[in-house]
Design a protein around this motif. Structure first.
Motif, short mmCIF file in Angstrom:
data_model
loop_
_atom_site.label_atom_id
_atom_site.label_comp_id
_atom_site.label_asym_id
_atom_site.label_seq_id
_atom_site.Cartn_x
_atom_site.Cartn_y
_atom_site.Cartn_z
N ILE A 1 41.50 43.27 29.37
CA ILE A 1 41.49 41.80 28.88
C ILE A 1 41.78 41.65 27.49
O ILE A 1 41.17 42.57 26.71
N MET B 1 44.20 37.23 30.82
CA MET B 1 43.86 38.36 31.64
C MET B 1 45.08 38.92 32.70
O MET B 1 45.83 38.00 33.32
N THR C 1 42.13 41.70 36.42
CA THR C 1 41.01 41.21 35.85
C THR C 1 40.71 39.84 36.18
O THR C 1 39.64 39.56 36.30
N THR C 2 41.87 39.06 36.35
CA THR C 2 41.83 37.88 36.99
C THR C 2 41.03 37.88 38.50
O THR C 2 39.82 37.06 38.72
N VAL D 1 33.13 35.83 31.27
CA VAL D 1 33.91 36.72 31.51
C VAL D 1 33.96 38.07 30.71
O VAL D 1 33.92 39.13 31.19
N CYS E 1 33.61 41.82 32.57
CA CYS E 1 34.40 42.71 32.33
C CYS E 1 33.71 43.94 31.33
O CYS E 1 34.24 45.08 31.74
#
Length: 290
Positions: free
Chosen positions: A112, A155, A159-160, A182, A186
């Protein structure tokens, strides 16, 4: 992009998208009940730039985090690169290109990206750059502090999709801020953080900021601390994380359990936060946390 009555500053942000050196982008917008010309501006932008506007949806009326996370849950965004945008900032031309380049260099593009920002007044006159974070990023920090500026976050697909899998729990619990959530997810999943010390955007400060970054906001933040608003946010985040355990590493899940048990004790019987592995980015922040 999440919007709400953003017409006064929206045009400059939209133009900064057009000026990006990275040209492969589409704008997705969730508008949370604007009563001004925000939606008209976005529709005019879409008409003037065919193919650039993916959707303009109605927000859920659940605050800033709900607005962003409900948009992220759209099926069309599964497996996509995603960059968060506020409605009142101005991106520097290299923002997307630099983020994509840095993330693409990671193994499997798993990471990220976030960066520093240039704080400005309402007229975009620079006031100075955001501070440099000196301590490591990690779950022990994320539990008590958000240090990833949401308006700079980018992202990659993996990661999304990780954040998308957590979005239902976050919306159900009513997490206060999408960028903090987020960072929590993460960090809890051991996703590498790329923190770019080169600013990527102008961060406009004005009286309607949801949570401004300028020093003038410090008294407001202290008031939130005294009134236990931060403690309530902390409780909400813990509840959402409890529903997202499948996404956490064993180490993060263990810390979540220890912190949850610690908060259930009477205050006088609690260890210090640092003994649990909780920390903020400065020694002064640690003292305030204690």
């Amino acid at each position: 992009m999440g919007t709400h009555n953003g017409a006064p500053h929206l045009g400059a942000q939209l133009q900064s998208f057009v000026d990006q050196t990275h040209d492969a982008w589409t704008l997705w917008v969730s508008d949370d009940g604007s009563a001004d010309a925000t939606r008209d501006q976005i529709n005019r932008f879409g008409a003037a730039h065919p193919g650039r506007l993916g959707a303009l949806q109605d927000g859920p009326g659940q605050g800033i985090a709900g607005n962003f996370l409900s948009l992220l849950m759209r099926e069309e965004l599964a497996g996509c690169w995603v960059a968060f945008s506020d409605q009142d900032d101005v991106w520097l031309p290299h923002k997307l290109a630099r983020a994509v380049e840095r993330l693409s260099a990671l193994p499997d593009q798993r990471g990220i990206y976030a960066s520093r920002t240039i704080h400005t007044d309402e007229s975009l006159t620079p006031l100075g750059e955001s501070k440099v974070h000196q301590r490591p990023f990690g779950f022990g920090n994320a539990l008590v502090q958000n240090v990833l500026a949401g308006n700079t976050i980018v992202m990659p697909p993996e990661t999304t999709d990780l954040v998308r899998r957590s979005a239902s729990a976050a919306l159900s619990a009513g997490v206060p801020f999408q960028d903090w959530w987020v960072y929590l997810v993460c960090a809890g999943a051991d996703v590498p953080v790329i923190y770019d010390r080169e600013p990527s955007m102008y961060y406009r400060q004005h009286r309607t900021n949801a949570l401004g970054a300028a020093s003038a906001r410090r008294l407001d933040r202290f008031a939130k601390l005294r009134s236990r608003v931060y403690a309530r946010w902390f409780s909400i985040n813990l509840a959402a994380l409890d529903q997202s355990r499948a996404l956490l590493t064993p180490a993060a899940e263990g810390l979540l359990d220890r912190v949850t048990e610690w908060r259930s004790r009477p205050r006088l019987w609690r260890r210090s936060p640092s003994q649990l592995g909780l920390y903020r980015q400065t020694a002064g922040g640690d003292e305030v946390l204690r």
